[in-house]
Every structure is written in structure tokens, then in C-alpha cells.
Enzyme design. Structure first.
Site, PDB file in Angstrom:
ATOM      1  N   GLN A   1      -6.127  11.186  -4.517  1.00  0.00           N
ATOM      2  CA  GLN A   1      -5.274  11.830  -3.511  1.00  0.00           C
ATOM      3  C   GLN A   1      -3.779  11.729  -3.819  1.00  0.00           C
ATOM      4  OE1 GLN A   1      -7.001   9.192  -0.476  1.00  0.00           O
ATOM      5  NE2 GLN A   1      -4.973   9.091   0.444  1.00  0.00           N
TER       6      GLN A   1
ATOM      7  N   HIS B   1      -3.628  -0.555  10.997  1.00  0.00           N
ATOM      8  CA  HIS B   1      -4.979  -0.663  10.434  1.00  0.00           C
ATOM      9  C   HIS B   1      -5.845  -1.575  11.306  1.00  0.00           C
ATOM     10  CE1 HIS B   1      -2.526  -0.059   6.599  1.00  0.00           C
ATOM     11  NE2 HIS B   1      -3.375   0.961   6.555  1.00  0.00           N
TER      12      HIS B   1
ATOM     13  N   HIS C   1      -1.488  -3.514   8.079  1.00  0.00           N
ATOM     14  CA  HIS C   1      -0.561  -3.830   9.170  1.00  0.00           C
ATOM     15  C   HIS C   1      -1.302  -3.623  10.479  1.00  0.00           C
ATOM     16  CE1 HIS C   1      -0.308   0.493   9.527  1.00  0.00           C
ATOM     17  NE2 HIS C   1       0.134   0.588   8.278  1.00  0.00           N
ATOM     18  N   GLU C   2      -0.575  -3.795  11.580  1.00  0.00           N
ATOM     19  CA  GLU C   2      -1.199  -3.718  12.907  1.00  0.00           C
ATOM     20  C   GLU C   2      -1.888  -2.379  13.171  1.00  0.00           C
ATOM     21  OE1 GLU C   2      -1.712  -5.528  15.845  1.00  0.00           O
ATOM     22  OE2 GLU C   2      -1.405  -7.255  14.540  1.00  0.00           O
TER      23      GLU C   2
ATOM     24  N   SER D   1       2.264   1.330   5.460  1.00  0.00           N
ATOM     25  CA  SER D   1       2.369   0.473   4.270  1.00  0.00           C
ATOM     26  C   SER D   1       3.605   0.867   3.471  1.00  0.00           C
ATOM     27  CB  SER D   1       1.119   0.618   3.402  1.00  0.00           C
ATOM     28  OG  SER D   1      -0.042   0.391   4.167  1.00  0.00           O
TER      29      SER D   1
ATOM     30  N   MET E   1      -6.212   2.164   2.662  1.00  0.00           N
ATOM     31  CA  MET E   1      -5.749   1.930   1.287  1.00  0.00           C
ATOM     32  C   MET E   1      -5.149   0.524   1.179  1.00  0.00           C
ATOM     33  SD  MET E   1      -4.510   5.543  -0.217  1.00  0.00           S
ATOM     34  CE  MET E   1      -2.893   5.632   0.528  1.00  0.00           C
ATOM     35  N   GLY E   2      -5.377  -0.311   2.190  1.00  0.00           N
ATOM     36  CA  GLY E   2      -4.950  -1.697   2.105  1.00  0.00           C
ATOM     37  C   GLY E   2      -3.485  -1.900   2.440  1.00  0.00           C
TER      38      GLY E   2
ATOM     39  N   GLN F   1      -4.489  14.628   8.611  1.00  0.00           N
ATOM     40  CA  GLN F   1      -5.669  14.030   7.980  1.00  0.00           C
ATOM     41  C   GLN F   1      -6.818  13.943   8.990  1.00  0.00           C
ATOM     42  OE1 GLN F   1      -5.683  10.608   5.095  1.00  0.00           O
ATOM     43  NE2 GLN F   1      -6.048   9.455   6.966  1.00  0.00           N
TER      44      GLN F   1
HETATM   45  P1  AMP Z   1      -3.800   4.202   4.966  1.00  0.00           P
HETATM   46  O1  AMP Z   1      -4.108   2.819   4.506  1.00  0.00           O
HETATM   47  O2  AMP Z   1      -2.352   4.503   5.080  1.00  0.00           O
HETATM   48  O3  AMP Z   1      -4.589   5.251   4.224  1.00  0.00           O
HETATM   49  O4  AMP Z   1      -4.345   4.276   6.468  1.00  0.00           O
HETATM   50  C1  AMP Z   1      -5.670   3.960   6.772  1.00  0.00           C
HETATM   51  C2  AMP Z   1      -5.955   4.354   8.193  1.00  0.00           C
HETATM   52  O5  AMP Z   1      -5.063   3.654   9.066  1.00  0.00           O
HETATM   53  C3  AMP Z   1      -5.741   5.861   8.450  1.00  0.00           C
HETATM   54  O6  AMP Z   1      -6.745   6.327   9.330  1.00  0.00           O
HETATM   55  C4  AMP Z   1      -4.377   5.866   9.101  1.00  0.00           C
HETATM   56  O7  AMP Z   1      -4.195   6.981   9.960  1.00  0.00           O
HETATM   57  C5  AMP Z   1      -4.417   4.581   9.906  1.00  0.00           C
HETATM   58  N1  AMP Z   1      -3.040   4.150  10.209  1.00  0.00           N
HETATM   59  C6  AMP Z   1      -2.029   3.984   9.326  1.00  0.00           C
HETATM   60  N2  AMP Z   1      -0.898   3.640   9.973  1.00  0.00           N
HETATM   61  C7  AMP Z   1      -1.205   3.611  11.293  1.00  0.00           C
HETATM   62  C8  AMP Z   1      -0.454   3.328  12.484  1.00  0.00           C
HETATM   63  N3  AMP Z   1       0.836   3.027  12.447  1.00  0.00           N
HETATM   64  N4  AMP Z   1      -1.108   3.397  13.669  1.00  0.00           N
HETATM   65  C9  AMP Z   1      -2.428   3.710  13.724  1.00  0.00           C
HETATM   66  N5  AMP Z   1      -3.178   3.982  12.646  1.00  0.00           N
HETATM   67  C10 AMP Z   1      -2.578   3.932  11.442  1.00  0.00           C
END
Ligand code: AMP
Length: 287
Positions: free
Chosen positions: A61, A37, A34-35, A186, A30-31, A153
Site C-alpha cells: 500500500q 489503535h 497509540h490510543e 503513528s 501497521m503497528g 479506507q
Molecule cells: P494504521 O496502523 O494507521 O494502519 O491504523 C490501523 C487502524 O487504526 C485503522 O483502522 C485506523 O483507522 C485506526 N486508527 C488509526 N488512528 C486512529 C485514531 N486516531 N482513532 C481511531 N482509530 C485510529
């Protein structure tokens, strides 16, 4: 790096790559990257000829009282980061590109999606399953990379892929943490300095649970109590849930075994944070 805003553009590029025999990895996000992603993108680059990342804040969602409008967005910065990582294509559609006004088809799930975050965010997993189904149909990846930070998820998506015969491999990637143990998210950008300090209680509480398990504790009730006791001692923390469940079915367990999931969701002020660990996994960064 190609930036595709429409489904047709993305599909045209994917067709060219497939014609060349390239394998494709997809990292849905979802943009506001960070590290965590970026670690998914690195894993995809390691395993595939081409890496596609999607940046889409999926309205479906988010519940009506949730943070869709204020969710942080910065596509320009995200694209610079992904370019540096060597991502081959970013798919960043507008909501209207993904959802026609008369959109009415959904991918939904029972059992695995019902407890934990599904209980406090009832529309979330229907939105996640639906948008990922669309992204998978658009990008046709060989592999899809998702973080273990969102453990339910990951379990939901693994089950959807199995139950509905999606032809791809789901790769779970380790949670990336800040130096003090807080899982990168995020949503951490919502935290005030006081809240950011208080947010350390999530990983601290998990650490205490891990230590108890390492010392031989196998009772879910006892481990849950250890976590809750730590969390209630933090005045800025408000517990949403503390659960110990089977790592595949997400159903509660009484006696802990390897592969079980210890998961928590806590509000720090108005920001809802989640964290977890899998029993038996190495304890990376939870301090
Ligand atoms: P989001 O942008 O929050 O929907 O996350 C996108 C993807 O990045 C999802 O598969 C998350 O599980 C993964 N993600 C988010 N935060 C982390 C993190 N701290 N460490 C590893 N993967 C992450």
C-alpha cells in the site's frame, strides 16, 4: 498473549477457538500503536470472545516515493501494550510470509477508492483491499474494527465487504485525538516541535467548518472555502485536498446533508496528515 509470526500458526489457533464456538474480532494495524489503535481492541474485546490484532506494515500500500522504509516500528512495545489490553493473539508476519516472490493476485476497486487519498496515493487502496482480504481469510473474524480517522479506507472496506460478500461485520470506531484536537496517528512521530504545533491547524479548520454547518451553512463550496482559508494561513501547512463527499460513495456533493464526509489531507513539512468529520456526528474532541 499468543504472538503468531506465520499464517499456519495463526490458523491453527483460530481453528481451536472456532471449535470451541468462540467469536473473533480482528483489529488490523501497521503497528507503532497509540490510543486510537487500542480503542479498536477495546471495542473488539467488548463484542467478541477472542480478539486478534495484526501488526503488518504492508509494503503493497506504499507508493515508491512514500515512507515504507522509515515508517515507525516497535513490535516489542506494541506487544506489551496489547498484552495489557488483553488481546488474545497478535499476528505479526514478515512481508515474505504474506507475499511470495511470484505474488500476482490483487483486490482492487473503482469509484469509492478513486478520489481523496486515492488520488494522491494511487496504489494505496489496492494494497489495503488485498492485504485485508488476506488477513480476513487467515483469521476468519466475525467482526473487523477500523477507525473513522481513515474515513475513506472505512468506506472502501465496507464496499468491498458488501460487493464481494465477505461474511463479517465492519465496525467503525470514533477518532481518538490528542488533547489539543490533533487526531492520533503513528505518523505524528515524524513531526518536529514546530510542525507538531502547526499540525493543530487541521482540527482547528475542521472545527470552523463544523461551526459554520451548525449555524446553517449547507453549501459545500462555502464550507470548503472556510477550511482552505484557515489552512493557508498556517505557513508550515501545504494542502493536499479539502473535499466534501457523500459518506458512502465518496463522490463530491454540492449541498451538505447528514452523513456526508468533510475530509482534509495536509502536508506539514514532509509529513502528510489526514483528518475528517461526518456531518451530523457528535463533535468529540475537535477543538
Ligand atoms: P494504521 O496502523 O494507521 O494502519 O491504523 C490501523 C487502524 O487504526 C485503522 O483502522 C485506523 O483507522 C485506526 N486508527 C488509526 N488512528 C486512529 C485514531 N486516531 N482513532 C481511531 N482509530 C485510529
Amino acid at each position: 498473549m499468543i504472538i503468531a509470526k506465520t499464517i499456519d500458526e495463526a490458523r491453527a489457533q483460530i481453528r481451536l477457538w472456532k471449535a470451541e464456538g468462540c467469536t473473533i474480532g480482528l483489529c488490523p494495524t501497521m503497528g507503532y500503536l497509540h490510543e486510537g489503535h487500542l480503542s479498536l481492541m477495546r471495542a473488539s474485546k467488548r463484542d467478541n470472545d477472542k480478539t486478534v490484532a495484526s501488526v503488518f506494515v504492508n509494503p503493497m500500500q506504499f507508493g515508491p516515493a512514500e515512507d515504507l522504509a522509515k515508517y515507525p516500528r516497535d513490535l516489542e512495545r506494541d506487544c506489551a501494550l496489547m498484552d495489557d489490553e488483553g488481546v488474545d493473539m497478535v499476528f505479526a508476519p514478515d512481508p515474505s510470509e504474506m507475499y511470495d516472490d511470484d505474488f500476482c493476485s490483487f483486490v482492487d476497486m473503482s469509484v469509492v477508492s478513486e478520489g481523496l487519498c486515492g488520488k494522491s496515493r494511487p496504489v494505496m487502496f489496492r494494497g489495503v483491499c488485498t492485504v485485508l482480504t488476506k488477513l480476513i481469510h487467515i483469521i476468519s473474524p466475525d467482526r473487523m474494527y477500523m477507525g473513522k480517522k481513515d474515513a475513506q479506507q472505512l468506506a472502501v472496506v465496507r464496499r468491498m465487504v458488501r460487493d464481494l460478500n465477505f461474511d463479517l461485520e465492519v465496525i467503525g470506531c470514533p477518532t481518538v485525538r490528542e488533547e489539543d484536537g490533533l487526531a492520533k496517528s503513528s505518523r505524528n512521530s515524524y513531526l518536529s516541535p514546530e510542525e507538531r504545533a502547526a499540525a493543530r491547524v487541521l482540527s482547528r479548520a475542521l472545527r470552523m467548518a463544523q461551526d459554520a454547518i451548525t449555524a446553517g451553512q449547507t453549501s459545500s463550496a462555502a464550507v470548503t472555502a472556510i477550511i482552505k482559508t484557515k489552512l493557508v494561513n498556517e505557513p508550515l501547512a501545504d494542502i493536499d485536498y479539502v473535499e466534501i463527499v457523500d459518506g458512502l460513495s465518496m463522490q463530491p456533493v454540492d449541498t451538505l446533508r447528514e452523513g456526508d464526509l468533510v475530509a482534509i489531507a495536509v502536508r506539514i513539512g514532509t509529513t502528510r496528515l489526514i483528518d475528517n468529520f461526518i456531518v451530523g456526528d457528535p463533535l468529540i474532541g475537535i477543538i
